[in-house]
Motif scaffolding. Structure first.
Motif, PDB file in Angstrom:
ATOM      1  N   LEU A  23      -4.769  17.763 -40.308  1.00 40.47           N
ATOM      2  CA  LEU A  23      -4.149  17.117 -41.470  1.00 40.47           C
ATOM      3  C   LEU A  23      -2.655  17.428 -41.551  1.00 40.47           C
ATOM      4  O   LEU A  23      -1.850  16.547 -41.857  1.00 40.47           O
ATOM      5  CB  LEU A  23      -4.823  17.581 -42.761  1.00 40.47           C
ATOM      6  N   ILE A  24      -2.289  18.671 -41.285  1.00 37.24           N
ATOM      7  CA  ILE A  24      -0.885  19.076 -41.394  1.00 37.24           C
ATOM      8  C   ILE A  24      -0.049  18.404 -40.309  1.00 37.24           C
ATOM      9  O   ILE A  24       1.034  17.885 -40.588  1.00 37.24           O
ATOM     10  CB  ILE A  24      -0.772  20.613 -41.372  1.00 37.24           C
ATOM     11  N   LEU A  25      -0.544  18.358 -39.075  1.00 41.56           N
ATOM     12  CA  LEU A  25       0.197  17.679 -38.015  1.00 41.56           C
ATOM     13  C   LEU A  25       0.304  16.184 -38.309  1.00 41.56           C
ATOM     14  O   LEU A  25       1.367  15.584 -38.127  1.00 41.56           O
ATOM     15  CB  LEU A  25      -0.465  17.916 -36.653  1.00 41.56           C
ATOM     16  N   ALA A  26      -0.760  15.598 -38.807  1.00 43.06           N
ATOM     17  CA  ALA A  26      -0.721  14.167 -39.156  1.00 43.06           C
ATOM     18  C   ALA A  26       0.300  13.919 -40.272  1.00 43.06           C
ATOM     19  O   ALA A  26       1.029  12.925 -40.236  1.00 43.06           O
ATOM     20  CB  ALA A  26      -2.106  13.689 -39.582  1.00 43.06           C
ATOM     21  N   ALA A  27       0.378  14.829 -41.238  1.00 39.11           N
ATOM     22  CA  ALA A  27       1.330  14.674 -42.333  1.00 39.11           C
ATOM     23  C   ALA A  27       2.763  14.727 -41.824  1.00 39.11           C
ATOM     24  O   ALA A  27       3.610  13.925 -42.233  1.00 39.11           O
ATOM     25  CB  ALA A  27       1.100  15.752 -43.396  1.00 39.11           C
ATOM     26  N   VAL A  28       3.047  15.653 -40.905  1.00 37.41           N
ATOM     27  CA  VAL A  28       4.395  15.737 -40.326  1.00 37.41           C
ATOM     28  C   VAL A  28       4.710  14.436 -39.583  1.00 37.41           C
ATOM     29  O   VAL A  28       5.805  13.891 -39.717  1.00 37.41           O
ATOM     30  CB  VAL A  28       4.536  16.963 -39.404  1.00 37.41           C
ATOM     31  N   ASP A  29       3.752  13.945 -38.806  1.00 33.19           N
ATOM     32  CA  ASP A  29       3.957  12.678 -38.085  1.00 33.19           C
ATOM     33  C   ASP A  29       4.256  11.537 -39.057  1.00 33.19           C
ATOM     34  O   ASP A  29       5.171  10.757 -38.836  1.00 33.19           O
ATOM     35  CB  ASP A  29       2.714  12.315 -37.269  1.00 33.19           C
ATOM     36  N   LEU A  62       2.139  25.412 -35.056  1.00 33.40           N
ATOM     37  CA  LEU A  62       2.453  24.131 -34.421  1.00 33.40           C
ATOM     38  C   LEU A  62       3.826  24.162 -33.762  1.00 33.40           C
ATOM     39  O   LEU A  62       4.026  23.566 -32.701  1.00 33.40           O
ATOM     40  CB  LEU A  62       2.363  22.993 -35.438  1.00 33.40           C
ATOM     41  N   GLU A  63       4.769  24.895 -34.363  1.00 34.10           N
ATOM     42  CA  GLU A  63       6.089  25.017 -33.746  1.00 34.10           C
ATOM     43  C   GLU A  63       6.021  25.896 -32.489  1.00 34.10           C
ATOM     44  O   GLU A  63       6.630  25.587 -31.470  1.00 34.10           O
ATOM     45  CB  GLU A  63       7.124  25.563 -34.731  1.00 34.10           C
ATOM     46  N   GLU A  64       5.264  26.972 -32.563  1.00 38.48           N
ATOM     47  CA  GLU A  64       5.072  27.843 -31.399  1.00 38.48           C
ATOM     48  C   GLU A  64       4.492  27.065 -30.222  1.00 38.48           C
ATOM     49  O   GLU A  64       4.854  27.296 -29.066  1.00 38.48           O
ATOM     50  CB  GLU A  64       4.134  28.992 -31.777  1.00 38.48           C
ATOM     51  N   LEU A  65       3.617  26.127 -30.518  1.00 42.34           N
ATOM     52  CA  LEU A  65       2.989  25.306 -29.483  1.00 42.34           C
ATOM     53  C   LEU A  65       3.879  24.148 -29.032  1.00 42.34           C
ATOM     54  O   LEU A  65       3.523  23.413 -28.118  1.00 42.34           O
ATOM     55  CB  LEU A  65       1.652  24.754 -29.985  1.00 42.34           C
ATOM     56  N   GLY A  66       5.014  23.953 -29.687  1.00 48.33           N
ATOM     57  CA  GLY A  66       5.925  22.878 -29.315  1.00 48.33           C
ATOM     58  C   GLY A  66       5.533  21.518 -29.858  1.00 48.33           C
ATOM     59  O   GLY A  66       6.017  20.497 -29.375  1.00 48.33           O
ATOM     60  N   LEU A  67       4.674  21.489 -30.873  1.00 45.73           N
ATOM     61  CA  LEU A  67       4.218  20.218 -31.437  1.00 45.73           C
ATOM     62  C   LEU A  67       5.113  19.728 -32.575  1.00 45.73           C
ATOM     63  O   LEU A  67       5.148  18.541 -32.868  1.00 45.73           O
ATOM     64  CB  LEU A  67       2.775  20.353 -31.931  1.00 45.73           C
ATOM     65  N   VAL A  68       5.794  20.657 -33.237  1.00 47.75           N
ATOM     66  CA  VAL A  68       6.759  20.311 -34.274  1.00 47.75           C
ATOM     67  C   VAL A  68       7.997  21.166 -34.062  1.00 47.75           C
ATOM     68  O   VAL A  68       7.954  22.180 -33.366  1.00 47.75           O
ATOM     69  CB  VAL A  68       6.208  20.514 -35.721  1.00 47.75           C
ATOM     70  N   ARG A  69       9.083  20.755 -34.662  1.00 47.78           N
ATOM     71  CA  ARG A  69      10.340  21.518 -34.651  1.00 47.78           C
ATOM     72  C   ARG A  69      10.849  21.549 -36.068  1.00 47.78           C
ATOM     73  O   ARG A  69      10.474  20.723 -36.886  1.00 47.78           O
ATOM     74  CB  ARG A  69      11.388  20.817 -33.800  1.00 47.78           C
ATOM     75  N   TYR A  80      10.685  19.883 -41.099  1.00 50.65           N
ATOM     76  CA  TYR A  80       9.918  19.793 -39.857  1.00 50.65           C
ATOM     77  C   TYR A  80       9.790  18.343 -39.419  1.00 50.65           C
ATOM     78  O   TYR A  80       9.728  17.436 -40.244  1.00 50.65           O
ATOM     79  CB  TYR A  80       8.523  20.397 -40.052  1.00 50.65           C
ATOM     80  N   HIS A  81       9.741  18.154 -38.104  1.00 50.26           N
ATOM     81  CA  HIS A  81       9.485  16.836 -37.548  1.00 50.26           C
ATOM     82  C   HIS A  81       8.682  16.994 -36.259  1.00 50.26           C
ATOM     83  O   HIS A  81       8.721  18.043 -35.619  1.00 50.26           O
ATOM     84  CB  HIS A  81      10.773  16.037 -37.321  1.00 50.26           C
ATOM     85  N   SER A  82       7.968  15.964 -35.916  1.00 50.15           N
ATOM     86  CA  SER A  82       7.119  15.986 -34.730  1.00 50.15           C
ATOM     87  C   SER A  82       7.959  15.944 -33.464  1.00 50.15           C
ATOM     88  O   SER A  82       9.028  15.333 -33.435  1.00 50.15           O
ATOM     89  CB  SER A  82       6.178  14.774 -34.755  1.00 50.15           C
ATOM     90  N   THR A  83       7.461  16.560 -32.421  1.00 45.83           N
ATOM     91  CA  THR A  83       8.137  16.493 -31.122  1.00 45.83           C
ATOM     92  C   THR A  83       7.599  15.328 -30.296  1.00 45.83           C
ATOM     93  O   THR A  83       8.048  15.120 -29.173  1.00 45.83           O
ATOM     94  CB  THR A  83       7.936  17.793 -30.315  1.00 45.83           C
ATOM     95  N   ARG A  84       6.672  14.585 -30.849  1.00 47.81           N
ATOM     96  CA  ARG A  84       6.086  13.473 -30.094  1.00 47.81           C
ATOM     97  C   ARG A  84       7.039  12.293 -29.963  1.00 47.81           C
ATOM     98  O   ARG A  84       6.866  11.453 -29.116  1.00 47.81           O
ATOM     99  CB  ARG A  84       4.790  13.018 -30.734  1.00 47.81           C
ATOM    100  N   GLY A  85       8.057  12.252 -30.795  1.00 48.33           N
ATOM    101  CA  GLY A  85       9.059  11.198 -30.702  1.00 48.33           C
ATOM    102  C   GLY A  85      10.160  11.606 -29.738  1.00 48.33           C
ATOM    103  O   GLY A  85      10.015  12.531 -28.939  1.00 48.33           O
ATOM    104  N   HIS A  86      11.275  10.934 -29.812  1.00 44.73           N
ATOM    105  CA  HIS A  86      12.404  11.231 -28.933  1.00 44.73           C
ATOM    106  C   HIS A  86      13.105  12.521 -29.366  1.00 44.73           C
ATOM    107  O   HIS A  86      13.067  12.896 -30.543  1.00 44.73           O
ATOM    108  CB  HIS A  86      13.397  10.061 -28.940  1.00 44.73           C
ATOM    109  N   VAL A  87      13.737  13.199 -28.424  1.00 48.59           N
ATOM    110  CA  VAL A  87      14.534  14.381 -28.751  1.00 48.59           C
ATOM    111  C   VAL A  87      15.785  13.890 -29.470  1.00 48.59           C
ATOM    112  O   VAL A  87      16.453  12.967 -29.005  1.00 48.59           O
ATOM    113  CB  VAL A  87      14.913  15.169 -27.480  1.00 48.59           C
ATOM    114  N   HIS A  88      16.070  14.503 -30.614  1.00 48.81           N
ATOM    115  CA  HIS A  88      17.196  14.032 -31.408  1.00 48.81           C
ATOM    116  C   HIS A  88      17.825  15.182 -32.188  1.00 48.81           C
ATOM    117  O   HIS A  88      17.242  16.251 -32.322  1.00 48.81           O
ATOM    118  CB  HIS A  88      16.761  12.924 -32.366  1.00 48.81           C
ATOM    119  N   PHE A  89      19.030  14.924 -32.661  1.00 52.34           N
ATOM    120  CA  PHE A  89      19.672  15.840 -33.592  1.00 52.34           C
ATOM    121  C   PHE A  89      19.983  15.050 -34.852  1.00 52.34           C
ATOM    122  O   PHE A  89      19.672  13.864 -34.938  1.00 52.34           O
ATOM    123  CB  PHE A  89      20.913  16.516 -32.977  1.00 52.34           C
ATOM    124  N   HIS A  90      20.540  15.718 -35.849  1.00 50.39           N
ATOM    125  CA  HIS A  90      20.667  15.089 -37.160  1.00 50.39           C
ATOM    126  C   HIS A  90      22.105  15.072 -37.664  1.00 50.39           C
ATOM    127  O   HIS A  90      22.845  16.037 -37.479  1.00 50.39           O
ATOM    128  CB  HIS A  90      19.801  15.844 -38.180  1.00 50.39           C
TER     129      HIS A  90
END
Length: 140
Positions: A23-29, A62-69, A80-90
């Motif tokens: 649920l938490i990973l889905a919410a971040v996505d 999830l951050e330790e696993l590289g799934l979110v940053r 937090y944002h998912s790492t499943r998208g493109h690498v980006h900065f803000h």
């Protein structure tokens, strides 16, 4: 990373795949960029038993696993944002607080300069540049 890949990553690191983690990973996505409190509000819509400490601990895992940053887009909690998208900065406007995600490739000359001149490789996923957007620039 596909759903099966992140599930496998959890298991390989000795973590159980729990409904709360899903649920938490889905919410971040879904939220794109979200503070832990925003993630908590989203997951509590589906599972009111999830508390803030569960969200914070899960985001760390999830951050330790590289799934979110996370990035610091304000003086508040990290976002937090998912790492499943493109690498980006803000880019963050200090006036209107608009956040723009910029593809990491746009920073290539800067990254190359840091490598050449300073023997340094930046982590762009954590980079936030504060300033003023064109719409706010020069307004008093």
């Amino acid at each position: 990373m596909s759903d099966s890949d992140w599930r496998q990553a959890l298991r390989e690191k000795g973590y159980r795949l729990t409904p709360q983690r899903e649920l938490i990973l889905a919410a971040v996505d879904e939220l794109g960029h979200a503070t832990p409190d925003e993630v908590l509000a989203r997951v509590q819509q589906q599972a009111s038993t999830i508390n803030a400490s569960t969200v914070y601990r899960t985001l760390e895992v999830l951050e330790e696993l590289g799934l979110v940053r996370h990035a610091h887009l304000s003086d508040r909690a990290p976002t937090y944002h998912s790492t499943r998208g493109h690498v980006h900065f803000h880019l963050v406007c200090r006036r209107c607080h608009k956040v723009v995600s910029v593809d990491a490739e746009e920073a290539a000359p800067f990254v190359e300069s840091l490598a050449t001149r300073h023997a340094f490789s930046p982590d762009l996923g954590h980079l936030t540049v504060f300033g003023e957007c064109h719409d706010c620039e020069g307004k008093s």
